[in-house]
Design an enzyme around this catalytic site. Structure first.
Site, PDB file in Angstrom:
ATOM      1  N   ASP A   5      49.017  75.330  17.606  1.00 51.83           N
ATOM      2  CA  ASP A   5      48.034  74.481  18.255  1.00 51.83           C
ATOM      3  C   ASP A   5      48.640  73.072  18.288  1.00 51.83           C
ATOM      4  O   ASP A   5      49.590  72.782  17.553  1.00 51.83           O
ATOM      5  CB  ASP A   5      46.734  74.510  17.451  1.00 51.83           C
ATOM      6  CG  ASP A   5      45.702  73.555  18.002  1.00 51.83           C
ATOM      7  OD1 ASP A   5      45.504  73.541  19.223  1.00 51.83           O
ATOM      8  OD2 ASP A   5      45.106  72.807  17.200  1.00 51.83           O
ATOM      9  N   ASP A  13      44.308  74.516  13.143  1.00 54.31           N
ATOM     10  CA  ASP A  13      43.480  73.849  12.136  1.00 54.31           C
ATOM     11  C   ASP A  13      41.997  73.797  12.483  1.00 54.31           C
ATOM     12  O   ASP A  13      41.174  73.580  11.606  1.00 54.31           O
ATOM     13  CB  ASP A  13      43.970  72.410  11.898  1.00 54.31           C
ATOM     14  CG  ASP A  13      43.538  71.476  13.020  1.00 54.31           C
ATOM     15  OD1 ASP A  13      43.644  71.883  14.194  1.00 54.31           O
ATOM     16  OD2 ASP A  13      43.089  70.360  12.727  1.00 54.31           O
ATOM     17  N   ASP A  15      40.413  77.464  16.695  1.00 52.69           N
ATOM     18  CA  ASP A  15      41.600  78.266  16.405  1.00 52.69           C
ATOM     19  C   ASP A  15      41.267  79.515  15.591  1.00 52.69           C
ATOM     20  O   ASP A  15      42.135  80.379  15.427  1.00 52.69           O
ATOM     21  CB  ASP A  15      42.632  77.435  15.620  1.00 52.69           C
ATOM     22  CG  ASP A  15      43.201  76.293  16.442  1.00 52.69           C
ATOM     23  OD1 ASP A  15      43.430  76.505  17.648  1.00 52.69           O
ATOM     24  OD2 ASP A  15      43.399  75.202  15.894  1.00 52.69           O
TER      25      ASP A  15
END
Length: 627
Positions: free
Chosen positions: A310, A502, A506
């Site tokens: 990410d 995080d 996600d």
């Protein structure tokens, strides 16, 4: 003395076997050799029967174990009159289980340290005094006293003027951290030399340390697939051992030769090596600030070929700074920022904190919403002062304001769009900083064999491309929804896939990846709960460290398994020529047990990490804090 009693209570069968052995020596010296033979033989056969019951239960469950060799060896040595060897095999079998237990306790020492240090009580301020209450009874807002060297019981905010706390058990950083009034304190950190007062900001179950303990408990209870791999050797190893023993008997014509070979086939090393190695690897990971939820995760990390990241909060710091406000005609810049910050109070997105902080730094008052709802990954809708305020991505805002239009942004910037009462109101620009260790982490992963890297982000394509180029990521997909990320990861051919993220958005892709790693330093989130591993410190380089630990652990586990196999087979081959008496062979197998356990304990890796930290040519961002 007390320690000896504890050991006897913990390993009673081993203690009984040793006691019978000592009694046999005394009786033999007294000339009662016939009685020694009977005692040793009856006891050995009793233990063999006990082991056979467990073996049959395993067989009924469809599991072919290696205990058949131990039982056969005990019976064979008794039948040929090698009763001393029979007792040694019993000691090897029961002592091997005790050694496995002891080695396992040694290996998971770091995990146990987290569990045993969990705070149990808190000193709550009540009137003019203090009352000791169970930590579960602490509520947000309670004022607590933390005495010198005590553990902070729950997450809180410092009320005293200053404090020095040790956060090493949480962050891995051994240097004490100085705090000032209003600073946050993490549960599990250790107070310094002065008593302090804190205001609880979370219940115990929601505090940082207790969430870590929950993750550790989950990790400690797991069993790795590679441990089951050791069981796969059961049938071929058993067949080979019985075949060698049978051939030795047939060639020599002496049944004693059968027992001499078989005592060297007792497979304790095979059963012990993998569990000890994987507990050691999990312990090493915990010491390096990574909680791994099972040995199977280490095995997947060892074979990883693709790393997916990410962007916000993972490759970047996740705290974008406001760099510009672009209001539409009819709106003032401060007015627009105030509306956005007020609405963002009800958002969990990382950008929300930046907008709120920017408004407060300019002295702009924030207002409560009459109603608010957040649509994960898209934005927030709030009614502020009688007006409907929509804040979020362009597509989301355009759905509420037909006149919305994209604003120009520079590489590395991102835009937050705003609509007020159905009219496009403007955009706010922010910029997020790339983590200092990001590029070195990608380079280290490549060295470890993770050749393919991708970025999946919900941000704009231009911003994503800029960050990817800066850190060295080869493929990028921007403007992703959670379902898009899951689909993208599912389509990757180079597996296993490690996904690092995080945020709440996600969580689905972390659960879908072969290994999901959550950057959990800011506290427990849905990402931490769905991930296979959680990084407890705000340091992306621990991703590469986790892969390195996984590779070391699997290598050591398999090395230890093969050490047990190769040494045992070599000794069996020698024993087929009749040069190793049964009693000597049983003693040699005890030595093999010890060698295998010591080999597996290398997975703890303390000295290896210390050498890595001291290496002058290692990039600073990938070096671990000294412990």
């Amino acid at each position: 003395m007390a320690r000896g009693i504890r050991l006897v209570r913990r390993y009673p069968v081993v203690a009984l076997t040793l006691a019978i052995g000592l009694a046999g020596i005394v009786l033999a010296l007294a000339g009662q050799g016939w009685l020694v033979a009977w005692i040793f033989s009856v006891y050995a056969l009793g233990v063999a029967a006990w082991q056979a019951v467990g073996m049959l239960r395993d067989l009924l469950r469809g599991h072919w174990g290696l205990d058949v060799l131990a039982v056969t060896a005990i019976v064979a040595t008794v039948l040929v009159g090698e009763y001393v060897a029979a007792l040694i095999v019993v000691l090897m079998l029961t002592g091997g289980e005790a050694l496995e237990d002891y080695a396992g306790r040694r290996a998971k020492r770091e995990l146990d340290a987290l569990l045993t240090r969990a705070p149990q009580h808190a000193h709550r301020v009540e009137g003019d005094g203090f009352a000791d209450v169970p930590v579960e009874e602490v509520r947000p807002g309670d004022v607590l006293l933390v005495r010198p060297s005590e553990i902070v019981p729950v997450d809180g905010e410092l009320r005293s003027s200053e404090a020095s706390v040790d956060e090493s058990s949480i962050t891995g950083e051994s240097v004490p951290v100085d705090k000032r009034t209003g600073d946050g304190l993490l549960s599990g950190s250790v107070n310094g030399p002065a008593a302090i007062e804190i205001a609880a900001t979370a219940r115990a179950a929601e505090s940082q340390y207790q969430q870590i303990v929950a993750l550790v408990a989950e990790a400690a209870a797991s069993r790795a697939p590679v441990v089951r791999l050791a069981d796969r050797y059961a049938v071929p190893f058993t067949v080979l051992s019985l075949l060698l023993a049978g051939v030795a008997w047939w060639v020599s014509g002496d049944p004693v030769r059968f027992a001499e070979v078989l005592v060297l086939a007792t497979p304790c090393p095979l059963l012990i090596a993998a569990p000890v190695a994987f507990m050691g690897g999990m312990s090493r990971a915990a010491r390096n600030g990574v909680i791994v939820k099972g040995g199977g995760v280490l095995e997947q990390l060892a074979r990883a070929r693709t790393a997916v990241f990410d962007k916000t909060g993972t490759l970047t710091h996740g705290t974008p700074e406001l760099v510009g406000v672009r209001p539409e005609p009819g709106f003032e810049a401060d007015e627009l920022l105030g509306l956005v910050a007020s609405a963002e109070q009800y958002s969990s997105h990382v950008l929300a904190e930046s907008m709120i902080a920017a408004a407060r730094s300019r002295g702009i008052a924030l207002h409560e919403a009459a109603a608010a709802r957040e649509e994960a990954t898209n934005g927030v809708v709030a009614r502020i002062g009688g007006r409907e305020v929509v804040v979020g991505k362009f597509a989301f805002v355009r759905g509420h304001a037909a006149g919305a239009r994209r604003t120009a942004i520079e590489p590395g910037e991102l835009a937050v769009y705003v609509a007020v009462d159905g009219a496009y109101a403007g955009a706010l620009l922010a910029r997020d900083r790339v983590r200092d260790e990001a590029r070195d982490t990608l380079a280290r992963l490549d060295e470890l064999g993770v050749r393919h890297t991708r970025m999946l982000t919900g941000d704009a394509q231009a911003t994503a491309d800029h960050i990817a180029a800066e850190v060295g990521i080869e493929r990028v997909r921007a403007e992703c929804l959670p379902a898009d990320k899951v689909q993208e990861v599912a389509g990757i051919a180079e597996r296993p896939v490690v996904m690092v993220g995080d945020g709440v958005n996600d969580a689905p892709v972390l659960a879908a990846a072969d290994v999901g790693i959550a950057m959990g330093a800011r506290g427990a989130t849905a990402a931490s709960e769905s991930a296979s591993a959680v990084i407890l410190v705000d340091d992306l380089s621990r991703t590469a460290k986790a892969v390195e630990i996984g590779q070391d652990t699997v290598r050591i586990a398999l090395q230890s398994i093969w050490i047990g196999i190769v040494v045992s087979i070599a000794l069996m081959l020698v024993a087929t020529f009749g040069v190793i008496p049964a009693t000597v062979g049983a003693l040699l197998q005890e030595v093999v047990d010890l060698i295998t356990i010591l080999a597996a304990l290398r997975a703890i890796g303390g000295r290896r990490d210390a050498r890595a930290d001291a290496a002058a040519d290692r990039p600073q961002s990938l070096r671990e804090p000294q412990h």
